[in-house]
Design a protein around this motif. Structure first.
Motif, short mmCIF file in Angstrom:
data_model
loop_
_atom_site.label_atom_id
_atom_site.label_comp_id
_atom_site.label_asym_id
_atom_site.label_seq_id
_atom_site.Cartn_x
_atom_site.Cartn_y
_atom_site.Cartn_z
N ARG A 77 64.64 25.14 -18.82
CA ARG A 77 64.06 26.72 -18.69
C ARG A 77 63.17 26.58 -17.68
O ARG A 77 62.97 27.44 -16.28
CB ARG A 77 63.44 27.74 -19.51
N ASP A 78 62.62 25.70 -17.27
CA ASP A 78 61.46 25.28 -16.10
C ASP A 78 62.70 25.31 -14.91
O ASP A 78 62.16 25.86 -13.64
CB ASP A 78 60.77 23.94 -15.63
N ALA A 81 64.37 28.54 -14.05
CA ALA A 81 63.69 29.74 -13.09
C ALA A 81 63.41 29.05 -11.84
O ALA A 81 63.05 30.16 -11.17
CB ALA A 81 62.35 30.15 -13.51
N ASP A 202 64.84 33.23 -16.94
CA ASP A 202 64.01 33.84 -17.89
C ASP A 202 62.68 33.10 -16.78
O ASP A 202 62.87 31.78 -16.78
CB ASP A 202 63.64 33.15 -19.36
N THR A 204 59.77 33.64 -16.83
CA THR A 204 58.42 33.47 -16.81
C THR A 204 57.60 31.97 -16.84
O THR A 204 55.96 31.58 -16.50
CB THR A 204 57.92 33.60 -18.67
N PRO A 205 58.26 30.45 -16.72
CA PRO A 205 57.67 29.70 -16.22
C PRO A 205 57.43 29.64 -15.49
O PRO A 205 56.02 28.69 -15.24
CB PRO A 205 59.32 28.89 -16.58
N ARG A 207 55.51 31.64 -14.32
CA ARG A 207 53.70 32.01 -14.15
C ARG A 207 52.76 30.48 -14.86
O ARG A 207 51.74 30.39 -13.78
CB ARG A 207 53.47 32.76 -15.18
N GLU A 208 53.14 29.74 -15.45
CA GLU A 208 52.50 28.64 -15.44
C GLU A 208 52.55 27.15 -14.45
O GLU A 208 51.38 26.53 -14.47
CB GLU A 208 53.11 27.69 -16.23
#
Length: 481
Positions: A77-78, A81, A202, A204-205, A207-208
């Motif tokens: 997923r990283d 993204a 997705d 969201t990764p 953001r990290e």
């Protein structure tokens, strides 16, 4: 683990070194052929667009390559993204630049740049598709695969550029060469990488990684501005002919320092990141890298400066003679750029992208101010100021390294100045001996031979450890073959 890491680094350095030497040899051959067929003004036209392509490329990549390499564990997923973000960012940026093309042409007073820029900017849209595969190959230290891909791309694009130049397509051949290179590299990296994106998006990764990657992005953009600020200023205030001469000089300089920088850069961040938890071990690894870079960079770049007049005239004819003097100057600064890059990578390995940003930004502001202030003094003075700032900026970078791993100024200078002094002395001896020669070819050959023999002889006589270790590693690699 120490042995395994050392073997990985040595193997990566070997392949990276071979790759970069082969790349620069091909660049040299293709560059000579193109420079003989094209004029300084043709190079100037493409050079005016270089900074826009580089900034757009850095912006779409957004520092996520470094962020992915720095993560201990990376999930599908990283990667997914980053892929979809890079693709959407690249398409958006191209649309903006496509609409801005007439403004670029107006800025440089060159109407032809409208169509040329819209075509040339395709290279970064294509290139962004290979960002994730490149990060995966780098993280896994698969330098061999990357090397083969880049060499294939360089060969195909170079041949096409020569064919188009021979057909009279002038600067369009240079622009097409860049687009084709980006296309082949992107396709090759996908072939070497097993990972594939999925439609389940997705973000969201991101953001990290954003806090780290945004600073890397900004630092990369400022670096591109720093490296191309003279081209922009010359393009705005001088003619395409003068821009072309500087770009040709800086091209030879870039081929030199990029070969050295990339050889270490392909392994520096991953290796330094592996040992980040042991400060003393990281200091030892860093100092060894620093000494090796100085050992290679100083003689190569100062040597390139010494042979510039003969090399330029013999390789690309005397129509480029005006760029030889500029090349002599910029190559002095080029000797120190790989050191900047190594210290940059150390900060990245420690997660300090903020230091990378602020140190690079300060460097850019100082460089811009210094160059603008001497604009009225002519092109050569601007190039001298640009070079002096490059040389002196190793000290601010050292200061940041000292704060992170405790490298003292004495240690830093002892690692760098010895090779600088011996290289400079060898070049002076070589130039004096070569002054007795008759003819450009003889002068060039004598300079190279005397400089090489002097440099390695002095290092051997003083028992330099880096020279002996390099010979030992080379012998080990040859025995394995």
């Amino acid at each position: 683990m120490e042995k395994s890491l050392k073997e990985k680094a040595a193997k990566g350095l070997a392949w990276s070194g071979l790759n970069n030497v082969m790349q620069q040899l091909l660049n040299l051959l293709f560059g000579i052929a193109l420079a003989r067929m094209l004029s300084p003004a043709d190079y100037g036209m493409v050079g005016m667009l270089m900074i826009f392509s580089l900034l757009a490329g850095a912006l779409q990549e957004s520092g996520f390559t470094a962020a992915l390499i720095n993560r201990r564990e990376v999930r599908h997923r990283d990667y997914n993204a980053v892929f979809w973000f890079s693709l959407s960012a690249g398409l958006s940026l191209y649309a903006i630049l496509f609409l801005s093309a007439p403004l670029i042409a107006i800025f440089y007073h060159q109407p032809q740049l409208t169509a040329l820029s819209r075509f040339a900017f395709l290279s970064f849209v294509i290139g962004n598709l290979g960002i994730v595969p490149n990060a995966i190959l780098m993280k896994q230290l698969k330098v061999k695969q990357n090397a083969l891909v880049q060499l294939t791309a360089l060969t195909l694009s170079g041949l096409l550029g020569i064919i188009m130049a021979w057909a009279g397509m002038a600067y369009w051949g240079l622009a097409t060469q860049s687009v084709v290179y980006a296309t082949v590299v992107m396709a090759g990296r996908w072939l070497c990488c097993k990972w594939r994106p999925t439609l389940r998006i997705d973000l969201t990764p991101l953001r990290e990684m954003m806090g780290f990657s945004v600073k890397v992005l900004a630092a990369n953009m400022v670096t591109h501005i720093n490296n191309n600020i003279l081209t922009v200023l010359l393009g705005r205030f001088y003619t395409p002919y003068e821009v072309g001469n500087f770009n040709q000089a800086n091209k030879w300089n870039s081929m030199g320092y990029y070969t050295i920088q990339s050889m270490m850069g392909s392994v520096a961040q991953p290796v330094l990141h592996e040992v980040e938890e042991d400060r003393q071990r990281q200091l030892r690894v860093f100092r060894k890298m620093l000494r090796f870079l100085a050992f290679i960079s100083m003689p190569c770049m100062l040597g390139l400066s010494a042979v510039a007049p003969e090399l330029i005239t013999l390789a690309i004819t005397d129509k480029w003679a005006a760029c030889a003097r500029l090349m002599q100057i910029v190559c002095i600064g080029g000797a120190f750029i790989p050191l900047h890059n190594l210290m940059y990578n150390l900060n990245l390995s420690r997660g300090r992208s903020d230091i990378c940003l602020w140190c690079t930004l300060a460097f850019g502001l100082v460089q811009l101010l210094a160059v603008v202030l001497c604009r009225s003094c002519g092109v050569e003075m601007m190039v001298w100021v640009f070079t002096i700032v490059n040389v002196l900026w190793v000290l601010p970078w050292w200061y940041q390294v000292r704060r992170l791993i405790g490298l003292t100024l004495r240690e830093f200078l002892s690692d760098v100045l010895l090779f600088t002094a011996i290289a400079a002395l060898s070049m002076l001896v070589a130039c004096q001996v070569a002054s007795l020669a008759d003819g450009l070819a003889a002068t060039l050959a004598i300079k190279v031979a005397v400089a090489a023999v002097s440099y390695f002889a002095i290092l051997w006589l003083i028992g330099d450890r880096i020279l002996r270790e390099s010979i030992e590693e080379l012998l080990v690699l040859l025995r394995k073959r």
